[in-house]
Design an enzyme around this catalytic site. Structure first.
Site, PDB file in Angstrom:
ATOM      1  N   PRO A  92       0.844  -1.205   0.000  1.00 37.88           N
ATOM      2  CA  PRO A  92       0.000   0.000   0.000  1.00 37.88           C
ATOM      3  C   PRO A  92       0.878   1.254   0.000  1.00 37.88           C
ATOM      4  O   PRO A  92       1.804   1.364   0.796  1.00 37.88           O
ATOM      5  CB  PRO A  92      -0.777  -0.104   1.317  1.00 37.88           C
ATOM      6  N   GLU A  93       0.619   2.163  -0.913  1.00 40.73           N
ATOM      7  CA  GLU A  93       1.357   3.426  -0.959  1.00 40.73           C
ATOM      8  C   GLU A  93       0.425   4.537  -0.462  1.00 40.73           C
ATOM      9  O   GLU A  93      -0.714   4.275  -0.097  1.00 40.73           O
ATOM     10  CB  GLU A  93       1.830   3.690  -2.393  1.00 40.73           C
ATOM     11  N   HIS A 145      -5.251 -14.526   8.858  1.00 38.49           N
ATOM     12  CA  HIS A 145      -4.380 -13.350   8.950  1.00 38.49           C
ATOM     13  C   HIS A 145      -5.087 -12.131   9.558  1.00 38.49           C
ATOM     14  O   HIS A 145      -4.554 -11.031   9.505  1.00 38.49           O
ATOM     15  CB  HIS A 145      -3.821 -12.999   7.574  1.00 38.49           C
TER      16      HIS A 145
END
Ligand SMILES: [Zn+2]
Length: 272
Positions: free
Chosen positions: A2-3, A92
């Site tokens: 993720p940016e 997760h």
């Protein structure tokens, strides 16, 4: 990974659904992320805490409650899922914030490089946030600022642009894309950039980040009500990951090169 645009879209998507929500319980199923989650302390400070705001600094999400702030960082593979009612857990799903409405916010992270930390009342004094550079979409990131900083560095401009002490949130993808749009070679030493080139580069970075946020906002319209993984805007990239693909401007093949151990993509005709 993720940016900045993905993190900003996450913030914008979550805000309407968790603003004023009251946390009933915090469940930490796996505390070992990049740093150990301070589960005991967090559970205590967040019990019955109302979420007052969500802001973003670089790629860090800051959630404000009456006692202070907690931080969430998505790391390499993290993702926040909002569920209006309980549903089966994924292996997760490491952290769960359960609200008094029974809605929940889950932190999912297969590679566990993310973070969930308590920052207290002075978030910007925390070591992770204290030395960050300016926000790329703020007016502080302008041609004059970049030119002043560039003059003192002999690093390749692409490496320089990714330095979080200069400007936050421009990672490998958006550095490649910004340099292509600005027509600047990624290996050009920072101190050789003219003020005009700095102006073009600032303009390009802002344009690309804003476009990615706007596209994310469209594709992730229902994000808050789904547990689907967000799309990372790959459809709008011009050079990143496009080795050998014809350049959109001149039709010559895009070149791939490793710069500072990172894959870099550029057009040697359009970026001289
Ligand atoms: Zn080209």
């Amino acid at each position: 990974m993720p940016e900045l645009p993905e993190v900003e879209v996450t913030r914008q998507s979550l805000l309407p659904v968790v603003h004023h929500a009251v946390i009933k319980q915090l469940i930490v199923r796996q505390a070992q992320l990049r740093w150990l989650i301070p589960s005991k302390q967090l559970s205590k400070v967040l019990k019955n805490a109302e979420i007052l705001s969500i802001s973003r600094r670089g790629k860090y999400l800051l959630f404000e409650v009456a006692n202070g702030f907690f931080l969430i960082h998505l790391g390499m593979s993290g993702h926040l899922k909002f569920l209006s009612s309980p549903s089966p857990l994924d292996k997760h799903d490491h952290v769960e914030f359960i609200f008094d409405t029974d809605a929940r916010l889950r932190y999912y992270d297969p590679r566990r490089f993310g973070a969930v930390l308590w920052l207290g009342q002075h978030p910007f004094e925390h070591p992770l946030l204290a030395h960050l550079g300016c926000e790329p979409l703020s007016s502080a990131f302008n041609a004059k600022y970049l030119f002043e900083k560039c003059r003192k560095s002999k690093l390749a401009i692409k490496t320089f642009l990714m330095d979080q002490k200069i400007v936050v949130g421009i990672g490998n993808i958006y550095a490649s894309e910004s340099l292509f749009l600005a027509g600047i070679h990624p290996l050009k030493p920072a101190h050789q950039l003219s003020e005009q080139e700095c102006k073009l580069l600032v303009h390009a970075a802002k344009k690309i980040l804003k476009k990615a946020i706007a596209q994310g906002g469209t594709t992730l319209k229902d994000f808050a009500h789904t547990d689907g993984k967000p799309g990372y805007f790959s459809h709008s990239l011009q050079v990143y990951g496009k080795a050998e693909v014809p350049c959109a401007k001149c039709n010559q093949p895009i070149i791939q090169l490793r710069i500072n151990q990172r894959s870099s993509y550029f057009c040697e005709y359009c970026q001289q």
